[in-house]
Motif scaffolding. Structure first.
Motif, PDB file in Angstrom:
ATOM      1  N   LYS A 285      36.343  36.026  30.398  1.00 39.80           N
ATOM      2  CA  LYS A 285      35.403  36.044  31.337  1.00 39.80           C
ATOM      3  C   LYS A 285      36.307  35.435  32.525  1.00 39.80           C
ATOM      4  O   LYS A 285      35.597  35.547  33.699  1.00 39.80           O
ATOM      5  N   LEU A 286      37.796  35.009  32.822  1.00 41.52           N
ATOM      6  CA  LEU A 286      38.375  35.248  33.752  1.00 41.52           C
ATOM      7  C   LEU A 286      39.181  35.666  34.295  1.00 41.52           C
ATOM      8  O   LEU A 286      39.440  35.435  35.345  1.00 41.52           O
ATOM      9  N   GLU A 287      38.982  36.991  33.816  1.00 45.74           N
ATOM     10  CA  GLU A 287      39.700  38.010  34.124  1.00 45.74           C
ATOM     11  C   GLU A 287      39.161  38.476  36.060  1.00 45.74           C
ATOM     12  O   GLU A 287      39.973  38.414  36.885  1.00 45.74           O
ATOM     13  N   GLU A 288      37.692  38.244  35.472  1.00 52.00           N
ATOM     14  CA  GLU A 288      36.973  38.498  37.290  1.00 52.00           C
ATOM     15  C   GLU A 288      37.799  36.939  38.501  1.00 52.00           C
ATOM     16  O   GLU A 288      37.638  37.465  39.808  1.00 52.00           O
ATOM     17  N   VAL A 289      37.413  36.241  38.013  1.00 51.36           N
ATOM     18  CA  VAL A 289      37.961  35.276  38.029  1.00 51.36           C
ATOM     19  C   VAL A 289      39.624  35.130  38.656  1.00 51.36           C
ATOM     20  O   VAL A 289      39.762  34.690  40.225  1.00 51.36           O
TER      21      VAL A 289
END
Length: 206
Positions: free
Chosen positions: A76-80
């Motif tokens: 879920k850090l990819e978008e961040v």
């Protein structure tokens, strides 16, 4: 004294002065110090302290949660990372780093100016996002998280500027100038002025 007492186990990895010399908020420095010293209460660390908790990541719930996974491994850090435009900088160092602390200090030493500020503020906001999900069941959107990282630092920098101006007797004139610049004026005949305001709703994370 070092010859008499073996204190090698107490020595911290990396140069902690690279943290304390950063021109960011004090609470961000404390957070970074805790991360560097292995003091953040991740699920894995709590279990090593005999705290009975599920070891799954708070955000994705698909892998065990340690320092590395919280800040670099979670899907879920990819978008961040995309929103913060930091991934291309971090990616080159991922495969060569031995662990989270080694990568952390390597990036502190290699990044400069705005990239460094973006990196440490984004780490801080990722941890806040994780805690907000854990305790309030609120998931902050990536773009909002990145904007918060920028806004918090910018507001702190502005306060510092005003403090320095006050110390040098420049504050009063600056405030008067800003006040005149922001003073509302009515529109000229034949035109309509639209005043727009915004509100942040903590519960909705927006």
């Amino acid at each position: 004294m070092e010859n008499l007492v073996d204190n090698s186990e107490l020595r911290a990895e990396g140069n902690l002065m690279n943290i304390w010399s950063l021109r960011v908020l004090q609470k961000v420095k404390v957070f970074l110090w805790r991360a560097a010293r292995g003091c953040l209460p991740t699920k894995h660390r709590l279990q090593t302290r005999s705290v009975h908790v599920c070891d799954r990541c708070v955000q994705c719930e698909s892998s065990y949660e340690n320092d590395w996974y919280v800040f670099f491994g979670c899907a879920k850090l990819e978008e961040v990372r995309s929103a913060a435009d930091l991934w291309h900088i971090i990616q080159d160092n991922l495969e060569t780093a031995d662990d989270f602390v080694a990568l952390f200090f390597k990036l502190l030493e290699s990044l400069h100016h705005q990239q460094l500020f973006d990196f440490v503020m984004t780490l801080w906001c990722i941890w806040k996002r994780r805690n907000n999900k854990l305790w309030n069941d609120v998931e902050t959107q990536p773009r909002i998280l990145v904007n918060m990282a920028h806004d918090v630092l910018f507001q702190w920098q502005q306060v510092r500027v005003h403090q320095r101006r006050r110390e040098h007797g420049e504050y009063h004139n600056s405030v008067m100038t800003d006040h005149r610049q922001k003073e509302w004026t009515k529109p000229v005949v034949g035109e309509v002025k639209c005043n727009v305001d915004a509100t942040i709703f903590k519960e909705q994370g927006c």
